[in-house]
Design a protein around this motif. Structure first.
Motif, PDB file in Angstrom:
ATOM      1  N   LEU A   1      -2.389  10.307  -7.723  1.00  0.00           N
ATOM      2  CA  LEU A   1      -1.533   8.834  -7.831  1.00  0.00           C
ATOM      3  C   LEU A   1      -0.401   8.268  -8.490  1.00  0.00           C
ATOM      4  O   LEU A   1      -0.565   8.107  -9.426  1.00  0.00           O
TER       5      LEU A   1
ATOM      6  N   CYS B   1      -5.110   4.794  -2.580  1.00  0.00           N
ATOM      7  CA  CYS B   1      -4.234   3.830  -2.341  1.00  0.00           C
ATOM      8  C   CYS B   1      -3.695   2.870  -3.196  1.00  0.00           C
ATOM      9  O   CYS B   1      -4.594   2.289  -4.092  1.00  0.00           O
ATOM     10  N   ARG B   2      -2.580   2.197  -3.445  1.00  0.00           N
ATOM     11  CA  ARG B   2      -2.166   0.862  -4.407  1.00  0.00           C
ATOM     12  C   ARG B   2      -0.893   0.070  -3.851  1.00  0.00           C
ATOM     13  O   ARG B   2      -0.608   0.749  -3.146  1.00  0.00           O
ATOM     14  N   SER B   3      -1.591  -0.972  -4.184  1.00  0.00           N
ATOM     15  CA  SER B   3      -0.282  -1.947  -3.866  1.00  0.00           C
ATOM     16  C   SER B   3      -0.077  -3.073  -5.078  1.00  0.00           C
ATOM     17  O   SER B   3      -0.762  -3.380  -5.964  1.00  0.00           O
TER      18      SER B   3
ATOM     19  N   ALA C   1       0.613  -1.300   0.088  1.00  0.00           N
ATOM     20  CA  ALA C   1       0.234  -0.497   0.472  1.00  0.00           C
ATOM     21  C   ALA C   1       1.137   1.474  -0.432  1.00  0.00           C
ATOM     22  O   ALA C   1       1.419   1.927   1.239  1.00  0.00           O
ATOM     23  N   HIS C   2       1.186   2.305  -0.892  1.00  0.00           N
ATOM     24  CA  HIS C   2       1.510   3.407  -1.666  1.00  0.00           C
ATOM     25  C   HIS C   2       0.233   3.896  -1.552  1.00  0.00           C
ATOM     26  O   HIS C   2      -0.731   3.893  -1.977  1.00  0.00           O
ATOM     27  N   CYS C   3       0.418   5.076  -0.348  1.00  0.00           N
ATOM     28  CA  CYS C   3      -0.824   6.571  -0.113  1.00  0.00           C
ATOM     29  C   CYS C   3       0.175   7.760  -0.938  1.00  0.00           C
ATOM     30  O   CYS C   3      -0.349   8.411  -0.290  1.00  0.00           O
ATOM     31  N   GLU C   4       0.262   7.387  -1.797  1.00  0.00           N
ATOM     32  CA  GLU C   4       1.117   8.873  -1.602  1.00  0.00           C
ATOM     33  C   GLU C   4       0.292   9.944  -2.580  1.00  0.00           C
ATOM     34  O   GLU C   4      -0.079   9.516  -4.006  1.00  0.00           O
TER      35      GLU C   4
END
Length: 257
Positions: free
Chosen positions: A177, A227-229, A168-171
């Motif tokens: 994003l 968010c992304r994974s 999980a990147h929540c940048e």
């Protein structure tokens, strides 16, 4: 005197070039070409005799070789195999793998399949160190597969091996994003993986999930965030596992010799 000196220098250079050329040809090219050829012949003849015995072809080995070599497709296959051996980056394992695979195809009286051509190309491209790294990687990873993945490997001959799990990147920058970083399989696994990918024996696959985390003042989340994974996989082929099996046999033959 000056023309004479120039002539002597030129003559000396010619002699040196000739000596170096003969040294490289005799001590380097011929030596290692012969070494590779011997490993190819050893594996080819051993596998040829073994496969002939399994098929109950009990004729003398010389007679069998003479019989199969009379076919144009067989002589062409043997020529291509020897050419690959001469150009092989591997001094031992590659020529042995080529010998094992060639013997099987010759005795079955057919031409190489597309997958087998890829295996030949891999045997020509990888060096001994890369062969061992590749076979060792598969040997270590296959037992770690899930039960479902092992069933797929058993039934279909391919496996999906997790290489990188980017959690999980929540940048969030200006409501945008940032895209996930590209997956460089050679950097994660080894240069052998990049070579096999280019040949077509393995591939890459990415699973990506994006979700929204709603704002929550108690958790100090002032606005909705995306968010992304990502999960990156190395995907094998049946020929990939077959190549690893031949490498294992070639390695055992090398240790026994």
């Amino acid at each position: 005197m000056e023309p004479v000196t120039s002539a002597l220098v030129s003559s000396a250079k010619t002699a040196v070039v000739k000596y170096v050329g003969e040294f490289i040809k005799g001590k380097v090219i011929e030596r290692w070409s012969q070494y590779r050829a011997e490993k190819f012949y050893d594996s080819f003849l051993e596998e040829f005799q073994k496969q002939a015995d399994v098929r109950c072809q009990s004729a003398d080995l010389d007679d069998l070789l003479l019989k199969v070599s009379e076919r144009d497709e067989v002589s062409s296959l043997l020529f291509d195999a020897y050419r690959r051996v001469c150009l092989s980056a591997s001094r031992e394992l590659g020529p042995r793998v080529i010998g094992l695979l060639t013997a099987e195809i010759v005795l079955e009286g057919r031409t190489a399949t597309e997958g087998e051509e890829q295996m030949f190309q891999a045997a020509e491209t990888l060096n001994d160190k890369e062969f061992l790294e590749f076979a060792g990687y598969l040997k270590a990873q296959v037992p770690r597969l899930s039960e479902h993945q092992r069933e797929c490997l058993k039934a279909l001959g391919w496996a999906k091996i997790l290489v990188a799990d980017d959690q999980a990147h929540c940048e969030l920058e200006g409501g945008y994003l940032r895209p996930a970083a590209p997956f460089e399989i050679g950097g994660y696994v080894g240069i052998w993986a990049l070579r096999l990918k280019n040949i077509g024996l393995i591939s890459e696959e990415r699973d990506e999930e994006v979700w929204v985390v709603p704002h929550d003042s108690e958790r100090h989340i002032d606005q909705d965030m995306r968010c992304r994974s990502t999960k990156d996989y190395l995907v094998t082929t049946p020929e990939c596992h077959r190549l690893a099996y031949l490498i294992d046999r070639a390695s055992r033959a090398r240790r026994a010799s």
